[in-house]
Design an enzyme around this catalytic site. Structure first.
Site, PDB file in Angstrom:
ATOM      1  N   ARG A 140       0.837  -1.187   0.000  1.00 50.54           N
ATOM      2  CA  ARG A 140       0.000   0.000   0.000  1.00 50.54           C
ATOM      3  C   ARG A 140       0.875   1.239   0.000  1.00 50.54           C
ATOM      4  O   ARG A 140       1.931   1.257   0.647  1.00 50.54           O
ATOM      5  CB  ARG A 140      -0.879   0.058   1.272  1.00 50.54           C
ATOM      6  CG  ARG A 140      -2.154  -0.753   1.181  1.00 50.54           C
ATOM      7  CD  ARG A 140      -3.133  -0.168   0.161  1.00 50.54           C
ATOM      8  NE  ARG A 140      -4.313  -0.989   0.004  1.00 50.54           N
ATOM      9  CZ  ARG A 140      -4.448  -2.036  -0.825  1.00 50.54           C
ATOM     10  NH1 ARG A 140      -3.444  -2.399  -1.601  1.00 50.54           N
ATOM     11  NH2 ARG A 140      -5.572  -2.699  -0.899  1.00 50.54           N
ATOM     12  N   GLU A 198      -2.642   7.851  -4.770  1.00 49.39           N
ATOM     13  CA  GLU A 198      -3.208   7.163  -5.943  1.00 49.39           C
ATOM     14  C   GLU A 198      -4.568   7.785  -6.224  1.00 49.39           C
ATOM     15  O   GLU A 198      -5.299   8.096  -5.285  1.00 49.39           O
ATOM     16  CB  GLU A 198      -3.379   5.666  -5.637  1.00 49.39           C
ATOM     17  CG  GLU A 198      -2.087   4.911  -5.733  1.00 49.39           C
ATOM     18  CD  GLU A 198      -2.247   3.426  -5.420  1.00 49.39           C
ATOM     19  OE1 GLU A 198      -3.292   2.847  -5.767  1.00 49.39           O
ATOM     20  OE2 GLU A 198      -1.328   2.865  -4.831  1.00 49.39           O
ATOM     21  N   HIS A 223      -0.556  -0.173  -9.646  1.00 52.22           N
ATOM     22  CA  HIS A 223      -1.349  -0.980  -8.705  1.00 52.22           C
ATOM     23  C   HIS A 223      -1.993  -2.184  -9.427  1.00 52.22           C
ATOM     24  O   HIS A 223      -3.216  -2.330  -9.475  1.00 52.22           O
ATOM     25  CB  HIS A 223      -2.427  -0.110  -8.021  1.00 52.22           C
ATOM     26  CG  HIS A 223      -2.932  -0.695  -6.736  1.00 52.22           C
ATOM     27  ND1 HIS A 223      -3.277   0.084  -5.649  1.00 52.22           N
ATOM     28  CD2 HIS A 223      -3.149  -1.985  -6.346  1.00 52.22           C
ATOM     29  CE1 HIS A 223      -3.695  -0.697  -4.659  1.00 52.22           C
ATOM     30  NE2 HIS A 223      -3.626  -1.962  -5.059  1.00 52.22           N
TER      31      HIS A 223
HETATM   32  O1  LIG Z   1      -5.632  -5.294  -1.870  1.00 44.65           O
HETATM   33  C1  LIG Z   1      -5.601  -5.857  -2.960  1.00 44.65           C
HETATM   34  O2  LIG Z   1      -6.238  -6.899  -3.194  1.00 44.65           O
HETATM   35  C2  LIG Z   1      -4.725  -5.319  -4.042  1.00 44.65           C
HETATM   36  O3  LIG Z   1      -4.151  -4.110  -3.676  1.00 44.65           O
HETATM   37  C3  LIG Z   1      -5.409  -5.247  -5.379  1.00 44.65           C
HETATM   38  O4  LIG Z   1      -6.249  -4.152  -5.512  1.00 44.65           O
HETATM   39  P1  LIG Z   1      -7.155  -4.037  -6.826  1.00 44.65           P
HETATM   40  O5  LIG Z   1      -8.253  -5.048  -6.681  1.00 44.65           O
HETATM   41  O6  LIG Z   1      -7.670  -2.642  -6.834  1.00 44.65           O
HETATM   42  O7  LIG Z   1      -6.315  -4.342  -7.996  1.00 44.65           O
END
Ligand SMILES: O=C(O)[C@H](O)COP(=O)(O)O
Length: 315
Positions: free
Chosen positions: A242, A271, A289
């Site tokens: 994160r 973000e 991400h």
């Molecule tokens: O916490 C999560 O599962 C990941 O950071 C993925 O996030 P996303 O589903 O937005 O790609």
């Protein structure tokens, strides 16, 4: 029953829900129109983009279930929702391998300077090939090096397994010290159990050749100026957890001084608008991400989410 899959859902998950009689809409409703839209639904699924905060939850009492297709739930006021009788479910294990593999995509990139050569080759490759060849000499290998893992939950452990398969040593820290074995399975079903015992955060920071973060969102960075002062000279750092777990300014300073050789970042402060100094830094490998964004992980997530939703509404 109607479900709004606001950040999308894998087609197989959608089909499973539809087969069970649910209506599933996958068109993304903008955040500021969600209150109105959600009045027509019984449940919502999100990834990390859609925010489900108290104010919104209060205004849509018809929503009985929030499904997070993924791991981190920092975009949802989970305890508040549950206190209002809303079920909140996620898929904590489905994407571990995809995130772990992305860590190594960043590591392999960093140790051979791909983040920079991919930027420079299209511009200078035809005229300065030999100069670039010289600039990108001095790479290193992963085998035999020490992989430091901060946060030894599902993703941290999967990352450790990939590191072990590559012949790396693993040093792991977790808030909750742990000891046990990691199962590694190879071709032909040959399986070995590798023993592990977590160590202190200081030990990981001081003794690792590469450090990867696998902790949930934290208000205070885990790696800041103080920690970068203690890392091995030339360490590589990867963050697929994160934004906020690394102090970005301290990271830039450590990259500029050479204390940190390179960083691989999948997550950022602010973000979806990371700062320019991060986006343009020659020593940073970037992804937007996408840790969980493989076809396999999204299929597993969709199937698990569908079964959680079906189970909840059929209770
Ligand atoms: O916490 C999560 O599962 C990941 O950071 C993925 O996030 P996303 O589903 O937005 O790609």
């Amino acid at each position: 029953m109607k479900i709004l899959a606001n950040d999308g859902i894998d087609p197989i998950g959608k089909a499973l829900l539809e087969k069970a009689g649910f209506v599933v809409d996958t068109e993304t409703v903008p955040q500021d129109q969600l209150v109105e839209a959600l009045k027509n639904y019984d449940g919502i699924t999100v990834r990390s983009a859609t925010k489900l905060r108290k104010e919104l939850i209060d205004q849509v009492p018809n929503i009985k279930l929030i499904g997070r297709g993924g791991v981190g739930m920092d975009n949802i006021d989970v305890e508040y929702a549950r206190s209002k009788g809303v079920a909140v479910v996620n898929t904590p294990a489905a994407s571990s391998l995809s995130v772990a593999e992305l860590v190594f995509a960043h590591l392999f990139t960093g140790i051979r300077f791909l983040q920079d050569s991919n930027r420079k080759m299209p511009v200078e490759g035809a005229t300065k090939f030999n100069a670039l060849k010289k600039a990108y000499a001095g790479g290193v290998e992963l085998q035999g090096k020490t992989m430091g893992i901060i946060g030894f939950g599902r993703i941290g452990r999967e990352t450790a397994k990939v590191a072990l398969r590559l012949g790396m040593n693993v040093l792991a820290y977790d808030l909750y010290p742990a000891e046990g074995t990691l199962p590694l399975t190879f071709q032909g079903g040959v399986s070995v159990e590798i023993p592990f015992k977590t160590v202190s955060l200081d030990e990981v920071i001081a003794n690792s050749d590469f450090i990867s973060l696998h902790t949930p969102f934290a208000d205070k960075p885990i790696l800041g100026a103080e920690e970068f002062a203690k890392v091995k000279q030339g360490v590589g750092v990867v963050n697929c957890s994160r934004g906020g777990t690394i102090d970005e300014e301290a990271l830039i300073a450590a990259l500029d001084s050479g204390k940190v050789a390179f960083a691989g970042l999948d997550v950022f402060d602010n973000e979806p608008t990371p700062r320019a100094e991060i986006l343009q830094h020659a020593k940073i490998s970037l992804t937007p991400h996408i840790g969980a964004a493989t076809n396999e992980a999204q299929e597993r997530i969709g199937v698990e989410l569908a079964s959680l939703i079906i189970e909840h509404f059929n209770k």
